[in-house]
Design an enzyme around this catalytic site. Structure first.
Site, mmCIF file in Angstrom:
data_model
loop_
_atom_site.group_PDB
_atom_site.id
_atom_site.type_symbol
_atom_site.label_atom_id
_atom_site.label_comp_id
_atom_site.label_asym_id
_atom_site.label_seq_id
_atom_site.Cartn_x
_atom_site.Cartn_y
_atom_site.Cartn_z
ATOM 1 N N CYS A 42 0.824 -1.212 0.000
ATOM 2 C CA CYS A 42 0.000 0.000 0.000
ATOM 3 C C CYS A 42 0.858 1.262 0.000
ATOM 4 C CB CYS A 42 -0.933 -0.014 1.206
ATOM 5 S SG CYS A 42 -1.787 -1.593 1.385
ATOM 6 N N TYR A 278 -6.045 -24.491 3.121
ATOM 7 C CA TYR A 278 -6.738 -23.229 3.403
ATOM 8 C C TYR A 278 -6.292 -22.172 2.392
ATOM 9 C CZ TYR A 278 -7.909 -25.295 7.924
ATOM 10 O OH TYR A 278 -8.405 -26.106 8.907
ATOM 11 N N ASP A 282 -6.409 -11.792 -1.519
ATOM 12 C CA ASP A 282 -6.943 -11.356 -2.811
ATOM 13 C C ASP A 282 -7.362 -12.529 -3.704
ATOM 14 O OD1 ASP A 282 -6.244 -8.852 -1.962
ATOM 15 O OD2 ASP A 282 -4.760 -8.467 -3.543
HETATM 16 P P1 FAD Z 1 -0.094 -10.286 -1.669
HETATM 17 O O1 FAD Z 1 0.119 -9.366 -0.540
HETATM 18 O O2 FAD Z 1 0.022 -9.761 -3.051
HETATM 19 O O3 FAD Z 1 0.886 -11.512 -1.499
HETATM 20 C C1 FAD Z 1 0.872 -12.575 -2.404
HETATM 21 C C2 FAD Z 1 2.289 -13.065 -2.616
HETATM 22 O O4 FAD Z 1 2.233 -14.397 -3.124
HETATM 23 C C3 FAD Z 1 3.049 -12.252 -3.652
HETATM 24 O O5 FAD Z 1 4.230 -11.727 -3.101
HETATM 25 C C4 FAD Z 1 3.350 -13.247 -4.774
HETATM 26 O O6 FAD Z 1 4.616 -13.053 -5.350
HETATM 27 C C5 FAD Z 1 3.284 -14.574 -4.050
HETATM 28 N N1 FAD Z 1 2.917 -15.689 -4.924
HETATM 29 C C6 FAD Z 1 1.923 -15.730 -5.844
HETATM 30 N N2 FAD Z 1 1.885 -16.931 -6.448
HETATM 31 C C7 FAD Z 1 2.877 -17.670 -5.904
HETATM 32 C C8 FAD Z 1 3.345 -19.003 -6.124
HETATM 33 N N3 FAD Z 1 2.763 -19.788 -7.020
HETATM 34 N N4 FAD Z 1 4.385 -19.448 -5.385
HETATM 35 C C9 FAD Z 1 4.982 -18.637 -4.464
HETATM 36 N N5 FAD Z 1 4.583 -17.370 -4.220
HETATM 37 C C10 FAD Z 1 3.535 -16.891 -4.927
HETATM 38 N N6 FAD Z 1 -5.152 -2.419 0.132
HETATM 39 C C11 FAD Z 1 -5.719 -1.644 1.081
HETATM 40 O O7 FAD Z 1 -6.543 -2.129 1.864
HETATM 41 N N7 FAD Z 1 -5.374 -0.312 1.197
HETATM 42 C C12 FAD Z 1 -4.469 0.268 0.379
HETATM 43 O O8 FAD Z 1 -4.163 1.464 0.516
HETATM 44 C C13 FAD Z 1 -3.880 -0.522 -0.642
HETATM 45 N N8 FAD Z 1 -3.001 0.017 -1.511
HETATM 46 C C14 FAD Z 1 -2.413 -0.781 -2.457
HETATM 47 C C15 FAD Z 1 -1.510 -0.199 -3.336
HETATM 48 C C16 FAD Z 1 -0.897 -0.986 -4.302
HETATM 49 C C17 FAD Z 1 0.070 -0.346 -5.253
HETATM 50 C C18 FAD Z 1 -1.189 -2.374 -4.390
HETATM 51 C C19 FAD Z 1 -0.520 -3.234 -5.414
HETATM 52 C C20 FAD Z 1 -2.099 -2.950 -3.525
HETATM 53 C C21 FAD Z 1 -2.736 -2.159 -2.555
HETATM 54 N N9 FAD Z 1 -3.671 -2.696 -1.671
HETATM 55 C C22 FAD Z 1 -4.251 -1.899 -0.715
HETATM 56 C C23 FAD Z 1 -4.097 -4.103 -1.776
HETATM 57 C C24 FAD Z 1 -3.339 -5.012 -0.805
HETATM 58 O O9 FAD Z 1 -1.973 -4.829 -0.998
HETATM 59 C C25 FAD Z 1 -3.739 -6.446 -1.067
HETATM 60 O O10 FAD Z 1 -5.123 -6.583 -0.865
HETATM 61 C C26 FAD Z 1 -3.018 -7.439 -0.162
HETATM 62 O O11 FAD Z 1 -1.630 -7.337 -0.310
HETATM 63 C C27 FAD Z 1 -3.465 -8.862 -0.464
HETATM 64 O O12 FAD Z 1 -2.751 -9.784 0.280
HETATM 65 P P2 FAD Z 1 -2.437 -11.237 -0.283
HETATM 66 O O13 FAD Z 1 -1.663 -11.941 0.758
HETATM 67 O O14 FAD Z 1 -3.686 -11.842 -0.792
HETATM 68 O O15 FAD Z 1 -1.551 -10.970 -1.573
#
Ligand code: FAD
Length: 443
Positions: A42, A278, A282
């Site tokens: 973020c 589990y 996103d």
């Molecule tokens: P992520 O945090 O993206 O983590 C997933 C990780 O899994 C990644 O690092 C990826 O490389 C890894 N991965 C994927 N597939 C594989 C695989 N097959 N093997 C190994 N590793 C893998 N949300 C808010 O609420 N407020 C904000 O202000 C906000 N601002 C944002 C600004 C930006 C520029 C971005 C990009 C996002 C923002 N978000 C914000 C959204 C927030 O960052 C996401 O909702 C959150 O990070 C989701 O968490 P996650 O664990 O699902 O995915």
């Protein structure tokens, strides 16, 4: 117990830390395909905009610190390529170790989402950037830092697009924001989004709505972006921020049930249809807290909470996720815009009967200096149940939307809003707080 976590940022890292707190003995392996774990997604636009000046500040937790502090086996540059639930085995492609297999007792998936790149002609140009992680950030910042980068086209008026437009403008670039839908910021209704569009324009951002990109073409003088209307924009770089898709391609043959758009389907314990697997963040489909309908809401708060809930269940503590309401907030130059729950468009689509009211209160007592006008929109059902709220203004918007978000979470009605006893002294609010006022008008 051997727990393997896929994805080391928001959902994955919070689950790992929580699990370690609950279970000192468990073997925890955290697999991340990129170089970094637990970075501040973020914060990325604000680093590019130079409000956040130190790159290190984006790295909330390093692999070394996570290993030392939580005794977690962190493996970066390690991509999970396949899962075989019947063998309780995953396949990993590691930069350092090559391809290998790893067994698990419990698997937790938090692979997140990735920026959408539709097959628009010219989309593969090196002048077109997307923003998700640290390498993307480094690439964009290096381009912005070049002296001859002066004009940027931001494609997509969602939260990331608008944050990028603001930050690039703050860096002194000429910014054009392009949105295919009739208005920017889909969580807001058009009347509220218009206030933000005006704020962008007042700060020198050119905004084109209702006009998508037809094609990109590299030319000597820069990137030519042609819109569907025929309008042309010349830019030195393009930031493409038109939404995200779940990063679940590697689950294709796993037997893990996916939704229509590729999101992992989970129950309220964040469990998939496969035993001991589990999923959070996103990449999963959730339930809309207000309407009970399936939804995909890529936000950090839900990802963190779901990571914690999955860890609880893995550790044997029953814990349920009740749904996402999509509470979100955004700074746009001197304004703040925030929303929670449903908007008019989604309620109409679901044929939920609703009423809408607006209030325009002052941010604090009007006789105390510098009171500024706010706009709050409240949506509620015929039974008075609060269905959604949106607010735009120069201050205290976060406070009001968070009170309304809490009221929604606790199943509140407009009558409840009239009864809330909220903090008041002239510098902060009014004896009839803006949220009380919204309740009075709605009642
Ligand atoms: P992520 O945090 O993206 O983590 C997933 C990780 O899994 C990644 O690092 C990826 O490389 C890894 N991965 C994927 N597939 C594989 C695989 N097959 N093997 C190994 N590793 C893998 N949300 C808010 O609420 N407020 C904000 O202000 C906000 N601002 C944002 C600004 C930006 C520029 C971005 C990009 C996002 C923002 N978000 C914000 C959204 C927030 O960052 C996401 O909702 C959150 O990070 C989701 O968490 P996650 O664990 O699902 O995915």
């Amino acid at each position: 117990k051997k727990v393997v976590i896929v994805g080391g940022v928001a959902g994955g890292a919070s689950a790992a830390a929580r699990l370690r707190r609950l279970d000192e003995q468990a073997e925890i392996i955290l697999l991340e395909r990129d170089e970094h774990i637990s970075f501040a997604n973020c914060g990325l636009p604000y680093y590019i905009g130079e409000t956040i000046r130190e790159r290190d500040k984006l790295l909330v937790q390093t692999p070394e610190a996570m290993r030392a502090r939580f005794a977690i086996d962190v493996r970066v540059n390690s991509e999970v390529t396949a899962i075989e639930p019947e063998k309780k085995m995953i396949r990993i492609n590691s930069r350092d170790r090559g391809c290998y297999e790893e067994s698990y007792d419990v698997l937790l998936l938090s692979p997140g989402a990735q920026p959408v790149r539709p097959p628009i002609p010219g989309i593969d140009s090196p002048r077109i950037f997307t923003l998700r992680n640290i390498p993307d950030t480094d690439r964009i910042k290096a381009m912005v830092d070049r002296e001859n980068t002066q004009r940027v086209a931001v494609i997509g008026g969602g939260f990331i697009g608008v944050e990028m437009a603001e930050n690039l403008r703050e860096r002194g670039l000429a910014v054009t924001l392009v949105e295919a839908a009739p208005h920017i910021l889909p969580p807001f209704d058009s009347d509220m989004a218009l206030l933000i569009e005006r704020e962008l324009q007042d700060h020198g951002v050119t905004v084109h709505v209702g006009d998508g990109v037809a094609h990109f073409a590299e030319q000597a003088e820069g990137m030519l972006v042609t819109l569907q209307s025929g309008r042309q924009i010349v830019a030195d770089m393009v930031v493409l921020a038109i939404g995200v898709a779940p990063a679940t391609g590697f689950l294709k043959d796993s037997g893990i049930a996916l939704g229509k758009r590729g999101h992992i389907l989970v129950d309220e314990h964040m469990a998939t249809n496969q035993t001991d697997i589990y999923a959070v963040g996103d990449a999963v489909e959730v339930v809309d807290l207000v309407t009970g309908q399936p939804a995909a809401v890529p936000l950090a708060g839900p990802a963190n909470k779901q990571g914690r809930i999955a860890a609880d269940n893995i550790a044997g503590i029953p814990s349920a996720y009740k749904g996402t309401q999509g509470t979100a907030i955004l700074k746009v130059f001197d304004l703040t815009a925030a929303a929670t729950g449903n908007n008019e468009r989604s309620l109409a689509r679901l044929q939920v009967p609703y009423q809408a009211i607006y209030v325009h209160p002052n941010s604090h007592a009007s006789y105390y200096p510098d009171a500024l006008q706010l706009t709050i929109k409240l949506l509620f059902g015929n039974d008075g149940k609060i269905l959604g709220a949106q607010a735009v203004g120069p201050e205290s918007i976060d406070k009001h939307i968070d009170v309304l978000a809490t009221a929604i979470r606790l199943n509140g009605t407009v009558q409840d809003l009239t009864e809330l006893e909220l903090s008041y002294a002239p510098p902060y609010s009014s004896a009839k707080d803006p949220v009380n006022m919204a309740g009075f008008v709605a009642e």
